[in-house]
Design an enzyme around this catalytic site. Structure first.
Site, PDB file in Angstrom:
ATOM      1  N   ALA A 278       0.865  -1.175   0.000  1.00 61.00           N
ATOM      2  CA  ALA A 278       0.000   0.000   0.000  1.00 61.00           C
ATOM      3  C   ALA A 278       0.906   1.231   0.000  1.00 61.00           C
ATOM      4  O   ALA A 278       2.074   1.161   0.414  1.00 61.00           O
ATOM      5  CB  ALA A 278      -0.884  -0.016   1.243  1.00 61.00           C
TER       6      ALA A 278
ATOM      7  N   GLU B  77       4.758  -4.751   7.583  1.00 63.09           N
ATOM      8  CA  GLU B  77       3.976  -3.687   8.227  1.00 63.09           C
ATOM      9  C   GLU B  77       4.411  -3.354   9.647  1.00 63.09           C
ATOM     10  O   GLU B  77       4.444  -2.190  10.037  1.00 63.09           O
ATOM     11  CB  GLU B  77       2.480  -4.040   8.221  1.00 63.09           C
ATOM     12  CG  GLU B  77       1.809  -3.891   6.863  1.00 63.09           C
ATOM     13  CD  GLU B  77       1.900  -5.140   5.993  1.00 63.09           C
ATOM     14  OE1 GLU B  77       2.682  -6.059   6.345  1.00 63.09           O
ATOM     15  OE2 GLU B  77       1.198  -5.204   4.980  1.00 63.09           O
TER      16      GLU B  77
ATOM     17  N   GLY C 237       0.717  -4.930   1.018  1.00 67.56           N
ATOM     18  CA  GLY C 237      -0.472  -5.026   0.167  1.00 67.56           C
ATOM     19  C   GLY C 237      -0.225  -5.811  -1.120  1.00 67.56           C
ATOM     20  O   GLY C 237      -1.166  -6.329  -1.718  1.00 67.56           O
TER      21      GLY C 237
ATOM     22  N   GLU D 143      -0.581  -9.302  -0.132  1.00 65.70           N
ATOM     23  CA  GLU D 143      -2.005  -9.469   0.209  1.00 65.70           C
ATOM     24  C   GLU D 143      -2.885  -9.569  -1.035  1.00 65.70           C
ATOM     25  O   GLU D 143      -3.801 -10.397  -1.087  1.00 65.70           O
ATOM     26  CB  GLU D 143      -2.452  -8.309   1.116  1.00 65.70           C
ATOM     27  CG  GLU D 143      -1.823  -8.406   2.502  1.00 65.70           C
ATOM     28  CD  GLU D 143      -1.998  -7.131   3.325  1.00 65.70           C
ATOM     29  OE1 GLU D 143      -1.658  -6.041   2.829  1.00 65.70           O
ATOM     30  OE2 GLU D 143      -2.489  -7.231   4.457  1.00 65.70           O
TER      31      GLU D 143
HETATM   32  N1  CAA Z   1       4.535   3.141  -1.072  1.00 64.99           N
HETATM   33  C1  CAA Z   1       4.886   4.275  -1.703  1.00 64.99           C
HETATM   34  N2  CAA Z   1       5.987   4.373  -2.484  1.00 64.99           N
HETATM   35  C2  CAA Z   1       6.754   3.284  -2.614  1.00 64.99           C
HETATM   36  C3  CAA Z   1       6.444   2.070  -1.975  1.00 64.99           C
HETATM   37  C4  CAA Z   1       5.271   2.021  -1.175  1.00 64.99           C
HETATM   38  N3  CAA Z   1       4.853   0.893  -0.558  1.00 64.99           N
HETATM   39  N4  CAA Z   1       7.405   1.166  -2.284  1.00 64.99           N
HETATM   40  C5  CAA Z   1       8.269   1.805  -3.083  1.00 64.99           C
HETATM   41  N5  CAA Z   1       7.894   3.080  -3.297  1.00 64.99           N
HETATM   42  C6  CAA Z   1       8.571   4.113  -4.095  1.00 64.99           C
HETATM   43  C7  CAA Z   1       9.770   4.686  -3.366  1.00 64.99           C
HETATM   44  O1  CAA Z   1       9.398   5.672  -2.453  1.00 64.99           O
HETATM   45  C8  CAA Z   1      10.577   5.215  -4.531  1.00 64.99           C
HETATM   46  O2  CAA Z   1      10.028   6.437  -4.934  1.00 64.99           O
HETATM   47  P1  CAA Z   1      11.018   7.689  -5.308  1.00 64.99           P
HETATM   48  O3  CAA Z   1      11.822   7.220  -6.477  1.00 64.99           O
HETATM   49  O4  CAA Z   1      10.072   8.797  -5.629  1.00 64.99           O
HETATM   50  O5  CAA Z   1      11.874   7.934  -4.099  1.00 64.99           O
HETATM   51  C9  CAA Z   1      10.295   4.210  -5.637  1.00 64.99           C
HETATM   52  O6  CAA Z   1       9.104   3.529  -5.267  1.00 64.99           O
HETATM   53  C10 CAA Z   1      11.400   3.182  -5.805  1.00 64.99           C
HETATM   54  O7  CAA Z   1      11.613   2.589  -4.538  1.00 64.99           O
HETATM   55  P2  CAA Z   1      13.077   2.446  -3.876  1.00 64.99           P
HETATM   56  O8  CAA Z   1      13.972   3.552  -4.308  1.00 64.99           O
HETATM   57  O9  CAA Z   1      12.884   2.273  -2.393  1.00 64.99           O
HETATM   58  O10 CAA Z   1      13.565   1.098  -4.563  1.00 64.99           O
HETATM   59  P3  CAA Z   1      14.590   0.031  -3.964  1.00 64.99           P
HETATM   60  O11 CAA Z   1      14.899  -0.893  -5.082  1.00 64.99           O
HETATM   61  O12 CAA Z   1      15.733   0.705  -3.291  1.00 64.99           O
HETATM   62  O13 CAA Z   1      13.762  -0.746  -2.846  1.00 64.99           O
HETATM   63  C11 CAA Z   1      11.846  -1.881  -1.910  1.00 64.99           C
HETATM   64  C12 CAA Z   1      12.657  -1.535  -3.189  1.00 64.99           C
HETATM   65  C13 CAA Z   1      12.667  -2.821  -1.037  1.00 64.99           C
HETATM   66  C14 CAA Z   1      10.577  -2.569  -2.384  1.00 64.99           C
HETATM   67  C15 CAA Z   1      11.519  -0.574  -1.161  1.00 64.99           C
HETATM   68  O14 CAA Z   1      10.968   0.367  -2.074  1.00 64.99           O
HETATM   69  C16 CAA Z   1      10.557  -0.762  -0.036  1.00 64.99           C
HETATM   70  O15 CAA Z   1      10.933  -1.256   1.014  1.00 64.99           O
HETATM   71  N6  CAA Z   1       9.290  -0.344  -0.251  1.00 64.99           N
HETATM   72  C17 CAA Z   1       8.266  -0.430   0.780  1.00 64.99           C
HETATM   73  C18 CAA Z   1       7.783  -1.836   0.975  1.00 64.99           C
HETATM   74  C19 CAA Z   1       6.776  -1.899   2.106  1.00 64.99           C
HETATM   75  O16 CAA Z   1       7.087  -1.620   3.241  1.00 64.99           O
HETATM   76  N7  CAA Z   1       5.531  -2.299   1.764  1.00 64.99           N
HETATM   77  C20 CAA Z   1       4.472  -2.403   2.719  1.00 64.99           C
HETATM   78  C21 CAA Z   1       3.689  -1.140   2.771  1.00 64.99           C
HETATM   79  S1  CAA Z   1       2.543  -1.125   4.108  1.00 64.99           S
HETATM   80  C22 CAA Z   1       1.175  -1.975   3.555  1.00 64.99           C
HETATM   81  O17 CAA Z   1       1.157  -2.541   2.483  1.00 64.99           O
HETATM   82  C23 CAA Z   1       0.015  -1.915   4.503  1.00 64.99           C
HETATM   83  C24 CAA Z   1      -1.109  -2.815   4.211  1.00 64.99           C
HETATM   84  O18 CAA Z   1      -1.067  -3.985   4.445  1.00 64.99           O
HETATM   85  C25 CAA Z   1      -2.351  -2.233   3.708  1.00 64.99           C
END
Ligand code: CAA
Length: 263
Positions: free
Chosen positions: A63, A131, A108, A111
Site C-alpha cells: 500500500a 507492516e 499489500g 495481500e
Molecule cells: N509506497 C509508496 N511508495 C513506494 C512504496 C510504497 N509501498 N514502495 C516503493 N515506493 C517508491 C519509493 O518511495 C521510490 O520512490 P522515489 O523514487 O520517488 O523515491 C520508488 O518507489 C522506488 O523505490 P526504492 O527507491 O525504495 O527502490 P529500492 O529498489 O531501493 O527498494 C523496496 C525496493 C525494497 C521494495 C523498497 O521500495 C521498499 O521497502 N518499499 C516499501 C515496501 C513496504 O514496506 N511495503 C508495505 C507497505 S505497508 C502496507 O502494504 C500496509 C497494508 O497492508 C495495507
C-alpha cells in the site's frame, strides 16, 4: 485509466497494475481503478484473468506509504476497508484469477496476490509483510489470508518478524505454486489461463464457488454446497457435450474444445 491496464487475449484477460515509479504501490486511485477494471470484465467472453505488475522489478510494493503516513484512526480504518473490499471482490470474482508475481510482493502486494486463486512467481520475486516495521498491522487481509494459506505458525513468523522471503522459500511454504525465470512467467501464466479457459466455464466457476464457500463453513455444510453446485452442472450443455464426447470414444472429438456455453 492512469494506473491499471487491461488486455484481452481470447478468453483470457490480463490486468496490469502500472505505476512503476512507485513500484506499483497501491494508492486510493490504483484501488479504485482495479475495482472498475474488474467490474468492466465481460464475463460472457472471459474465462480467466491474470493479474500482474508493470516492469521487471516489482509486482506490487505494498500500500502507498506516503498516502498512509498522515491518516487518522478513522481514515486508517476506511483505507483498510477500501483495500479489503477490492481484494474480496477479486477473491470471489466469478472466474479464476492467476497472480503472476513478477518481483516485489510486499505488504499489500503479498495481500493482493493472496486474494487471487493461484499464485505463480518469477525467480526475482520477494514476499513479505513488513507492516510491523512501519508501526501498523497488515491491513488488506494479510493477518487473515496468510495464515489460511501457509498455516498460522509460518504466517505469525513472517508477520511478527517482518522478514522478507525469496521465491524459493515462498514455493517451499506453499505461498506460490511455481517459480519461473522472469521472461517465462507471463507465458506460463497465459498457458495456465488458456488451459483453464478450455474447460467448461460453468463447471470451473462452480468449482471456485464450492472451494471458496466450502472453506467458510464446517464439512457437513460444505458438502451440501458441493452437491448443489455439482447438480447445477447437469443443466448445462457443457456436461452433455463433455460426457457425450467421452462416451462416443471418438479421440478426435474428445480432444476438441466443445463450444461451451458461458452462462
Ligand atoms: N509506497 C509508496 N511508495 C513506494 C512504496 C510504497 N509501498 N514502495 C516503493 N515506493 C517508491 C519509493 O518511495 C521510490 O520512490 P522515489 O523514487 O520517488 O523515491 C520508488 O518507489 C522506488 O523505490 P526504492 O527507491 O525504495 O527502490 P529500492 O529498489 O531501493 O527498494 C523496496 C525496493 C525494497 C521494495 C523498497 O521500495 C521498499 O521497502 N518499499 C516499501 C515496501 C513496504 O514496506 N511495503 C508495505 C507497505 S505497508 C502496507 O502494504 C500496509 C497494508 O497492508 C495495507
Amino acid at each position: 485509466m492512469e494506473f491499471v491496464t487491461y488486455e484481452q487475449e481470447g478468453f483470457v484477460g490480463i490486468v496490469t497494475i502500472n505505476r512503476p515509479k512507485a513500484l506499483n504501490a497501491l494508492n486510493s486511485t490504483v484501488l479504485e481503478e482495479l475495482e472498475a477494471t474488474f467490474k468492466a470484465v465481460d464475463l460472457d467472453t472471459t474465462r480467466c484473468l491474470i493479474l500482474t505488475g508493470a516492469g521487471e522489478k516489482s509486482f506490487v510494493a505494498g500500500a502507498d506509504i506516503g498516502e498512509m503516513s498522515t491518516l487518522t484512526k478513522a481514515e486508517g480504518e476506511a483505507f483498510g476497508k477500501k483495500g479489503n473490499d477490492v481484494f474480496r471482490m477479486i477473491e470471489i470474482f466469478p472466474i479464476p484469477v492467476i497472480a503472476a508475481i513478477n518481483g516485489f510482493a510486499l505488504g499489500g502486494g503479498c495481500e493482493i496476490s493472496m486474494s487471487c486463486d493461484i499464485r505463480i512467481c518469477s525467480e526475482n520475486a520477494v514476499f513479505g509483510q513488513p507492516e510491523v516495521g512501519l508501526g501498523i498491522t497488515p491491513g488488506f487481509g494479510g493477518t487473515q489470508r496468510l495464515a489460511r494459506l501457509v498455516g498460522a505458525g509460518m504466517a505469525k513468523q513472517m508477520i511478527y518478524t517482518a522478514r522478507n522471503i525469496k521465491a524459493d522459500e515462498a514455493y517451499r511454504i506453499g505461498l506460490v505454486n511455481a517459480v519461473y525465470p522472469l521472461e517465462e512467467l507471463i507465458p506460463a501464466a497465459k498457458k495456465m489461463a488458456a488451459g483453464i479457459a478450455a474447460n467448461a466455464p460453468i463447471a470451473v466457476r462452480n468449482c471456485k464457488k464450492a472451494i471458496n464457500e466450502g472453506l467458510q463453513v464446517d464439512m457437513d455444510e460444505a458438502i451440501v454446497i458441493e452437491e448443489k453446485l455439482f447438480g447445477d452442472c447437469f443443466e448445462t450443455e457443457d456436461q452433455k457435450a463433455g460426457m457425450g464426447n467421452f462416451l462416443e470414444k471418438d479421440k478426435e472429438k474428445k480432444l476438441k474444445v466443445v463450444p461451451f456455453q458461458n452462462k
